[in-house]
Structures are given as C-alpha cells and as structure tokens.
Design a protein around this motif. Sequence first.
Motif, PDB file in Angstrom:
ATOM      1  N   THR A 142       0.834  -1.213   0.000  1.00 53.96           N
ATOM      2  CA  THR A 142       0.000   0.000   0.000  1.00 53.96           C
ATOM      3  C   THR A 142       0.863   1.256   0.000  1.00 53.96           C
ATOM      4  N   TRP A 143       1.958   1.238   0.748  1.00 52.71           N
ATOM      5  CA  TRP A 143       2.863   2.395   0.791  1.00 52.71           C
ATOM      6  C   TRP A 143       3.478   2.639  -0.585  1.00 52.71           C
ATOM      7  N   ASP A 144       3.839   1.545  -1.283  1.00 57.60           N
ATOM      8  CA  ASP A 144       4.445   1.675  -2.606  1.00 57.60           C
ATOM      9  C   ASP A 144       3.446   2.228  -3.624  1.00 57.60           C
ATOM     10  N   LEU A 145       2.255   1.641  -3.641  1.00 58.30           N
ATOM     11  CA  LEU A 145       1.252   2.022  -4.635  1.00 58.30           C
ATOM     12  C   LEU A 145       0.832   3.486  -4.504  1.00 58.30           C
ATOM     13  N   SER A 146       0.810   3.977  -3.278  1.00 55.79           N
ATOM     14  CA  SER A 146       0.374   5.364  -3.073  1.00 55.79           C
ATOM     15  C   SER A 146       1.369   6.372  -3.641  1.00 55.79           C
ATOM     16  N   SER A 192       2.220   8.534  -8.371  1.00 56.45           N
ATOM     17  CA  SER A 192       2.116   9.819  -9.072  1.00 56.45           C
ATOM     18  C   SER A 192       3.071  10.881  -8.550  1.00 56.45           C
ATOM     19  N   VAL A 193       4.003  10.512  -7.684  1.00 54.51           N
ATOM     20  CA  VAL A 193       5.001  11.488  -7.245  1.00 54.51           C
ATOM     21  C   VAL A 193       6.292  11.240  -8.012  1.00 54.51           C
ATOM     22  N   ALA A 228      10.102  13.105 -14.323  1.00 53.60           N
ATOM     23  CA  ALA A 228       9.357  11.845 -14.431  1.00 53.60           C
ATOM     24  C   ALA A 228       8.612  11.572 -13.139  1.00 53.60           C
ATOM     25  N   ILE A 229       7.444  10.931 -13.246  1.00 49.66           N
ATOM     26  CA  ILE A 229       6.736  10.440 -12.073  1.00 49.66           C
ATOM     27  C   ILE A 229       6.860   8.924 -12.044  1.00 49.66           C
ATOM     28  N   ASN A 246      -9.605   0.317   2.419  1.00 55.46           N
ATOM     29  CA  ASN A 246     -11.026   0.649   2.237  1.00 55.46           C
ATOM     30  C   ASN A 246     -11.231   1.692   1.141  1.00 55.46           C
ATOM     31  N   LEU A 247     -10.313   2.652   1.072  1.00 55.91           N
ATOM     32  CA  LEU A 247     -10.414   3.726   0.080  1.00 55.91           C
ATOM     33  C   LEU A 247      -9.032   3.949  -0.541  1.00 55.91           C
ATOM     34  N   PRO A 248      -8.636   3.099  -1.494  1.00 59.88           N
ATOM     35  CA  PRO A 248      -7.303   3.237  -2.099  1.00 59.88           C
ATOM     36  C   PRO A 248      -7.117   4.609  -2.753  1.00 59.88           C
ATOM     37  N   PHE A 249      -5.945   5.157  -2.638  1.00 59.24           N
ATOM     38  CA  PHE A 249      -5.640   6.451  -3.239  1.00 59.24           C
ATOM     39  C   PHE A 249      -4.182   6.483  -3.652  1.00 59.24           C
ATOM     40  N   ILE A 250      -3.857   7.429  -4.497  1.00 63.48           N
ATOM     41  CA  ILE A 250      -2.483   7.691  -4.910  1.00 63.48           C
ATOM     42  C   ILE A 250      -2.166   9.140  -4.569  1.00 63.48           C
ATOM     43  N   TYR A 251      -1.031   9.376  -3.923  1.00 61.90           N
ATOM     44  CA  TYR A 251      -0.650  10.749  -3.583  1.00 61.90           C
ATOM     45  C   TYR A 251      -0.589  11.607  -4.844  1.00 61.90           C
ATOM     46  N   GLN A 252      -1.177  12.778  -4.765  1.00 63.85           N
ATOM     47  CA  GLN A 252      -1.075  13.770  -5.823  1.00 63.85           C
ATOM     48  C   GLN A 252      -0.181  14.899  -5.332  1.00 63.85           C
ATOM     49  N   ILE A 253       0.806  15.251  -6.132  1.00 60.58           N
ATOM     50  CA  ILE A 253       1.796  16.234  -5.700  1.00 60.58           C
ATOM     51  C   ILE A 253       1.144  17.540  -5.267  1.00 60.58           C
ATOM     52  N   GLY A 254       0.107  17.955  -6.003  1.00 55.77           N
ATOM     53  CA  GLY A 254      -0.566  19.204  -5.666  1.00 55.77           C
ATOM     54  C   GLY A 254      -1.254  19.176  -4.313  1.00 55.77           C
ATOM     55  N   GLN A 255      -1.563  17.967  -3.811  1.00 55.05           N
ATOM     56  CA  GLN A 255      -2.198  17.837  -2.498  1.00 55.05           C
ATOM     57  C   GLN A 255      -1.170  17.766  -1.380  1.00 55.05           C
TER      58      GLN A 255
END
Length: 382
Positions: free
Chosen positions: A31-35, A38-39, A106-107, A286-295
Amino acid sequence: MSPSIVRCISECFVKPQHVSEESKQPFYLTTWDLSMLSVHYIQRGLLYAKPPPDDCPKDLIKNILDRLKKSLSLTLVHCYPLAVSDLLSPIYVPLIVQSFFDHDRAINHDGHTSPLLSIQVTELVDGVFIGCSMNHAIGDGTSFWHFFNTLSEIFQAQGANIKISRPPVLKRVHFKTQSKGQFRIQHQPISSFQFLSAFVWRSITKARRFPSDQVTVCRFAINNRSRLEPPLSPDYFGNSVQTTRAVTTAGELLEQNLGWAAWQLHQAVVNHADKSVRGFVDHWLNLPFIYQIGQLFDPQSVMMGSSPRFNKYGNEFGLGKALTLRSGYAHKFDGKVSSYPGREGGGSTDLEICLPALSMNALESDVEFMTAVFFLGLKLKF
C-alpha cells in the motif's frame, strides 16, 4: 543558465551479475508503494573533486565508469527490484544541476516504460558528479541511501565473492486489516531536529507574511519501520514512510515561542505509533488512493523531507569524500525543505529550502533567521 547543456556521451544498460531464484518471483507493491505512483523519482547525487591536472590520469572517467558498472551489476543482485536499470559553492543551486540527473520531471508511473533506476556520471572541468534517480514506488529515502551505500561498499571492495554489510530485506509486508486497540504514548525528549524544524517553520511563515488567522501546517516525512509492533527491519527495502503534521494559525505560531512550536511537532511524531501506521493501511484498503503532488504541497505549508541521519558522505567512488550533495528537479515546491548531514559531520546539518523569490528575499533579510544560521553552523541551499 539553461539546464539542458550537459552533453550525453554514452549510455548502457546494466544487468545483475546473476539472477537468483528469489528474483524470478513476482515482486508485489505494498500500500505504501502504490500510493507513490504519481510522485516524482528520488533524485540525489554527490559531487567529487578531480585530482589536480598534473596528477589526473587521462583514463580517470573510463576507470570510474568501468568499476561503477561492475559494482552496479553486483549491487543489483541484492537490490533486484531495481534491476531494470541504465547507466549512463554558491548558495543558490544553479539550474544546470537538474541536467545531472536522468528522468527529469518523471513520475513513478512512468516506470512502466522507463528504467526504475538510472545512474548518470557527469564530468565537469574540475569535478565528477554521480547522480542517481530511483523510482519512489520501489523504495523510500531509507531504501535509496541503503542502495547507494551498498553500491559504494561494493565499488570499494572490488573482488570476487563480496559480502555486503547490510543485505536488503525484500520480503513484502502484509498487515491484518484491524488496528490494535491499545495506543501507547512514548515519553521521549524533544529532539534537536524537531527544534530546528520548528525554527524553520516559524521563519518561513514569518517570511510569507500571512494574516494571523491563516492556517499553516508543518509536515514531516516519517519512517514507519521502528514504529510498528513488532518493528520492521531497518534494512527493509521498499516504502515504509508516511507524513505526520502539526497544524496551527500563523498568528499563534509566531506569538508562541520556539519551544511551543517544537512541542507541536514532537507530539505529532510521538503520536505516530503502531496504531496510526496500521490505521493508514486500513484506510487505504477501504479507500485506495495515490498521492497527488498538488495535495502534498501548498503555499501555506512547510514539508520537511529527507534526513540528516542518512549516510550520504560515506559513499566513495575512487575520488575521496564528496564535496557536496545536490538534488534534481523532483519535489521542488514552495515550502519544501530537505535536510542533509553536513559534510564536516559532528551533527551538522545542511538545509535545502524551496521558496518563491519574494518569500526567499524576506527569509534572507530576517536578521533572527540569518543570525541563528550563523551560530548554529547551518548551511543553506536555495
């Protein structure tokens, strides 16, 4: 100065010296890797001095490259998730430094078609820069410097049957989806780094000249390995990092003293224990997400990244101790502060601060800030 004037002489792909049975198995992202998809890639490099012209061998760069390729081939046997690989003092960091790294802008999702690891060696008039770019979905800063340290260790050993001092732990972590019910408070003193971070947070907030009711946040990148129960190995290779934060208003932060600000950061770190780490995993499942740099970065916050604890100046590649450390374009946003160990050791710290020109000018004009920098022996890179 244009960041694109470095001329590429050659590039090549380097494979592991041999393929282990373990490396033939699927390598699943946590989970830590997948998030992190996008960074940006992690980009760090070290600048080394060349020998004086009269003592500099004509084939210096060729010898370094040959040894580096051999060392990389051996290192990838241990760090096989990175095996899709290719090799190729002002205060203000010149833009040309960005061209010392491959994978510019690159991301991590680009790793589907781009190498997960790239090492670029740049020959300068009087120095050599070795820049490494690593896909952040494969590992965090702890893993990045573990890899870099291993590469240096093998480079210096140069021989057959080299045994490395810290083999990476590549077994993936799988959590049960239920957090522990107990929350244990750890009684620890406020660290000097927490005081330093609080000082930087207050100084940047002052330089930004926010209204007193403006909410401001100081975020920490924090290593989860030792905070889990039972703890992960310190040599766990992958991502095991999250962010924790302290929140207040600009008015309260500047009206209170430095000790108060350091205490807010200290509480955030202390409270980041096993329960909160596992809670993050539960939430992600429960709610998978990917870090967005802008957030992750906003003009009201300060983000403390990297660490002065990493072994950075212990990496040698036949040129003695590095003169300095520099980073690429990755994660250069308003309020990002990267901390590195000082070259001279002894607990010294270098800070790389990213701010827009107006805020940077105000920070440099802050007598309190610059006086503290002088007496604390800090080195700044803007």
